[in-house]
Design an enzyme around this catalytic site. Structure first.
Site, PDB file in Angstrom:
ATOM      1  N   HIS B  49       0.622  -0.635   0.021  1.00 36.05           N
ATOM      2  CA  HIS B  49      -0.295  -0.270   0.451  1.00 36.05           C
ATOM      3  C   HIS B  49       1.102   1.507  -0.161  1.00 36.05           C
ATOM      4  O   HIS B  49       1.837   1.087   0.644  1.00 36.05           O
ATOM      5  CB  HIS B  49      -0.908  -0.105   1.280  1.00 36.05           C
ATOM      6  CG  HIS B  49      -2.049  -1.056   1.198  1.00 36.05           C
ATOM      7  ND1 HIS B  49      -3.000  -0.979   0.652  1.00 36.05           N
ATOM      8  CD2 HIS B  49      -1.756  -2.208   1.937  1.00 36.05           C
ATOM      9  CE1 HIS B  49      -3.534  -2.875   0.838  1.00 36.05           C
ATOM     10  NE2 HIS B  49      -3.249  -3.045   1.288  1.00 36.05           N
ATOM     11  N   GLU B 336      -1.671  -5.691  11.224  1.00 29.70           N
ATOM     12  CA  GLU B 336      -2.524  -6.354   9.987  1.00 29.70           C
ATOM     13  C   GLU B 336      -2.318  -5.849   8.727  1.00 29.70           C
ATOM     14  O   GLU B 336      -1.785  -4.518   9.361  1.00 29.70           O
ATOM     15  CB  GLU B 336      -4.613  -6.527  10.797  1.00 29.70           C
ATOM     16  CG  GLU B 336      -4.679  -4.795  10.953  1.00 29.70           C
ATOM     17  CD  GLU B 336      -6.326  -5.422  11.222  1.00 29.70           C
ATOM     18  OE1 GLU B 336      -6.998  -5.774  11.377  1.00 29.70           O
ATOM     19  OE2 GLU B 336      -6.257  -4.593  11.956  1.00 29.70           O
ATOM     20  N   CYS B 401       2.338 -26.151 -16.468  1.00 28.14           N
ATOM     21  CA  CYS B 401       1.908 -24.893 -16.498  1.00 28.14           C
ATOM     22  C   CYS B 401       2.538 -23.673 -15.923  1.00 28.14           C
ATOM     23  O   CYS B 401       2.272 -23.054 -16.680  1.00 28.14           O
ATOM     24  CB  CYS B 401       0.177 -24.837 -15.812  1.00 28.14           C
ATOM     25  SG  CYS B 401      -0.859 -26.525 -15.421  1.00 28.14           S
TER      26      CYS B 401
END
Lengths: 420, 476
Positions: B49, B336, B401
């Protein structure tokens, strides 16, 4: 850089059959690239019988069926490389492959993609709950049991009634596991009817239609699954939840053509089959690149894979050896909503009037229908079908005069007509 | 006797371990799982962020803004995937504009640069798949994405290279202070240290409460996610947040550093600290909310789902520092979101405080760089040739993959701390992370793990004891 006339990517049933037919037509400069340590593809782990009824008029196991083709490849001394993974294919038909010997760069005049398909994983159907051990796609479980000789679990629930799921139900029972239920989202099975009878009914394994697994429980290992009935829109009715204790969940919820290489080369891919869009020479949107077998569309029987691949081999040969590469316009085959797709999707407007087969799958179970083809406004083909189901591939075999009409028409429609 | 025991090997524990390994000290990391990055670190949005969201003056704001600025260099030194991809906070209504302006102001107060408000049309010029309902957006150009588990693994490997010890599968069951030292009791042994670092994520209240009279309570707050196939990477290159509204907090649609598309998270308080099951309702909710952002989100593109737990404190801010009543206990509680973005700054700050406390001296031979495992999928032709010549196993592709070779898998197991199970391999080299979700490579990776760890096939696990993949041989 090495040069080959024809490179076939994949040494399973499709690749082998394509190589043999191209060779027999006259193309000797062929290379097969196989990522596993032996030829045969997925057939090597399909040790049950039932293969080859159409091709050889006898019931073979998967490895036996594969061996018939491998023998033919060996007899012709067609070159193949094992443990070699193609990592990239370019528009101008340059191939990059890796093996323990190094990086291989190959330029090919024509390429046949015969890479098969893979199983849809748990994530693809958004089942909630724990991400613990004990959740396998049916094919992975098949490999663990049949090739490695290990049991993935003892008390099993199978979600999806595709053929591999049905086969694995019986296989797990043979090995002493208890198969508590096969749960199918749809009101019908996408597997072959004979497999439902021989793999479930004969062993009293319940098959629950219109049900799904809504949650997986268990901290480290599966402890149970919650199943629920679904409504007409296939959404689970949460008030019908029921818990089944088990330590293993096997998923047989669909196969997806493995078109990573084709996508990387910007081959036009069908949104429905997830295979390449091909014309009736099985050529993709890239000139000289062909597809056949389960990478093109998922087949129900390997016999049909071999048949289709044989055709691809011939067409690749013709492509390599045609002097003037004339480009013809193509007509797209349209379908009604009852027909999910056709292969091929495009008909070349040329003067090749040899017999032609159009393969298709229907979108639901329908009874008493006619399968029809309309070329411009004329119905050129009509066949009564007492019952059609998505699990079984339908074929339209067109004769010369029909092909002639097809190739000259601007609109082609393949559809189901309900008969009262 | 250790100078420092760090409890917990998530992004905070491993980052602090690495920071502290710059000093001469005897350091031990204790982790209850069998690998680093097994908790919150492995299951979050992976967003660095920019820092406009946290309340000015809070620890969240301080560490977020400082931490985000450290990513560029750190990701180069430690070679973990990080990318500055920018983020939008989308408003679906005209009146959202004032809220966006508030965020902009908040960001400026926090010291965030490169923030601007743009119109919906400008958003769609950059990301054409964004809903036509979007009226305005806050554009944070410096927002980034990171692979959090790979970052923690890199931190741990580098800390280990600098002398930090790691012990796995050791759950701390008590911490006492006796005389001049801590006694840390695990389910396996007893350890002594001068400082205990509490970096236990959702369990950080428990560790603190063993010894301190200042009690905390962490509420595990679950976030559920879905991951889309790389085929759909075109959907967005920018992280797309929704402006919290009366319709809920909203979910994000964001690219991952490996070009998948991530959808989520939900937010639901749960009772159990190990409840990471996804739920039918949660997944549906996240999906439906994401449809507001990208109306044409393809449900068929989902390849997996997962959920993680946020270590939520009611005070809504971090608790970082030495305990007021328990000398030598260094707490990191309530880390958090934006904890991941904050982690480099938090660890630097914490290491500095601990260094002062213990009077540690700087190490002259600190190794600042950690080379990643070389990946086939990132090599050009010459590098491939070279790699295979040096180690032929680079030519053996195991995971088709994600194009992962046997050489990479073997190295992921042999490094320290190395992979011990399927999930450990997956997090390190991406084998099994792709669209078939280990359908094809499970048997092969089982074999490699069995050989490398010298255990039998049926002892190989998915994620530690109890998650064995096989139950024994078939009938003879």
């Amino acid at each position: 850089m090495e040069n080959y006339n024809l490179v076939i990517i994949g040494g399973g049933p499709a690749g082998l059959a394509a190589a043999i037919s191209a060779y027999d037509k006259g193309e000797k400069n062929i290379l097969i690239l196989e990522r596993e340590n032996k030829l045969g593809g997925i057939l090597n782990q399909c040790i049950h019988n039932g293969f080859g009824l159409h091709t050889f008029n006898e019931e073979l196991t998967g490895p036996e069926y594969a061996y018939r083709f491998i023998e033919e490849v060996e007899k012709r001394h067609i070159k193949y490389m094992l443990n070699t993974t193609v990592i990239n294919l370019s528009k101008d038909k340059e191939i990059r492959a890796l093996s323990e010997d190094g990086l291989l760069i190959i330029k090919a005049k024509a390429i046949i993609l015969a890479c098969g398909c893979r199983e849809r994983p748990r994530g693809g159907i958004n089942i909630a709950g724990s991400r613990c051990a004990g959740i396998y796609s049916a094919g992975t479980a098949q490999k663990l049991v049949n090739i490695d000789g290990f049991m993935p679990g003892k008390e099993v629930v199978i979600l999806g009634s595709g053929d591999i799921g049905l086969i694995m139900a019986r296989r797990m029972v043979f090995e002493g596991a208890k198969v508590k239920a096969v749960v199918e989202l749809l009101p019908y099975s996408s597997g072959l009817n004979r497999n439902i009878v021989q793999c479930l009914n004969d062993f009293n394994i319940p098959l629950l239609f219109s049900h799904t697994v809504v949650e997986i429980k268990g901290k480290d290992r599966v402890e149970s699954v919650i199943i629920a009935e679904v409504d007409e829109r296939l959404n689970p009715k949460m008030d019908t939840c029921e818990e089944i204790k088990c330590d293993t969940l096997l998923l047989s919820v669909g196969l997806l053509p493995e078109n990573e290489l084709a996508r990387g080369a910007d081959v036009n891919i069908s949104r429905i089959t997830r295979g390449a869009v091909v014309d009736d020479s099985l050529m993709t949107s890239i000139d000289g690149v062909f597809e056949c077998g389960n990478v093109l569309h998922v087949h129900d029987l390997v016999d049909y894979v071999s048949e289709e691949a044989k055709e691809a081999g011939i067409k690749a040969y013709e492509y390599i050896n045609s002097k003037a590469k004339k480009v013809y316009p193509k007509t797209e085959i349209e379908t009604d909503s009852l027909v999910r797709y056709t292969v091929p999707e495009l008909i070349i407007n040329n003067e090749d009037y040899n017999p032609l087969t159009i393969k298709l799958r229907v979108s639901n179970v329908f009874k008493k229908v006619r399968l029809e083809v309309k070329a411009d406004d004329e119905v050129i083909f009509s066949k009564a079908r007492p019952v059609v189901a998505p699990g079984e591939m339908e074929k339209i075999d067109l004769k010369e005069d029909q092909v002639k009409k097809l190739r000259s028409s601007k609109h082609i429609l393949v559809y189901l007509k309900k008969v009262e | 006797m250790y100078d420092i025991i760090i409890i917990g090997a998530g992004i905070i524990g491993t980052s602090i371990a690495r920071e502290l390994s710059k000093y001469n000290a005897k350091i031990l990391v204790l982790e209850k799982e069998n690998d680093v990055s097994c908790g919150t670190t492995k299951a979050n949005s992976g967003i660095v962020h920019a820092g406009y969201d946290a309340i000015p003056g809070s620890l969240k704001a301080k560490f977020n803004v400082e931490g985000a600025l450290m990513y560029e260099e750190l990701s180069k030194d430690l070679e973990f995937p990080y990318k500055k991809n920018g983020a939008f906070v989308l408003s679906f209504s005209e009146d959202g504009l004032s809220k966006l302006n508030d965020l902009l102001e908040r960001g400026k107060k926090n010291g965030v640069k490169n923030l601007s408000i743009i119109t919906g049309d400008e958003v769609r010029k950059i990301e054409p798949n964004v809903s036509s309902e979007v009226k305005y957006a806050l554009y944070a150009k410096d927002s980034g994405i990171v692979s959090p588990y790979e970052m923690a693994i890199a931190m741990a490997e580098n800390a280990y290279s600098n002398g930090v010890e790691f012990k796995f599968e050791e759950e701390v069951i008590d911490v006492k202070y006796f005389g001049d030292r801590f006694i840390v009791l695990s389910n396996f042994g007893t350890y002594y240290s001068k400082v205990v670092v509490n970096a236990c994520g959702v369990y950080s209240d428990k560790i603190n409460n063993f010894i301190s009279n200042i009690k905390y309570k962490i509420t595990p707050r679950k976030g559920e996610y879905m991951l889309l196939d790389k085929e759909f990477s075109y959907i967005t290159h920018t992280t797309l947040f929704q402006l919290p509204s009366n319709m809920g907090k909203g979910v994000l649609v964001a690219p991952t550093t490996h070009n998948n598309i991530l959808v989520g998270p939900t937010a639901l308080d749960v009772l159990e600290k190990d409840d990471v099951d996804t739920t039918y309702d949660g997944l549906n909710k996240a999906w439906n909310s994401a449809l507001l952002t990208i109306p044409k989100l393809p449900k068929g593109g989902i390849i997996t789902q997962f959920s993680g737990l946020r270590a939520h404190l009611d005070t809504d801010d971090y608790v970082i520092g030495f305990s007021k009543d328990s000398k030598g206990l260094y707490n990191l509680i309530g880390i958090e979101s934006p904890g991941l973005a904050s982690s480099p700054a938090i660890s630097k700050y914490a290491a500095n405080e601990i260094k002062e406390y213990l009077n540690l001296e700087k190490k002259y031979n600190f190794i600042s760089k950690r080379p990643k495992i070389k990946h086939v999928r990132e090599m050009n032709d010459d590098e491939l040739k070279e790699a295979i010549k040096e180690n032929p196993l680079y030519g053996h592709i195991v995971c088709r993959c994600e194009v992962v070779s046997e050489a990479e898998i073997v190295e992921s197991i042999r490094r320290f701390p190395g992979a011990k199970d399927l999930d450990g391999v997956k997090r390190r080299v991406r084998a099994g992370m792709g669209r078939c979700q280990m359908g094809f490579c499970t048997p092969k990776i089982l074999e490699i793990l069995s050989k490398e760890l010298n255990i039998s096939l049926d002892e190989v696990t998915k994620k530690g004891k109890g998650s064995e993949l096989l139950v024994g041989r078939i009938k003879e």
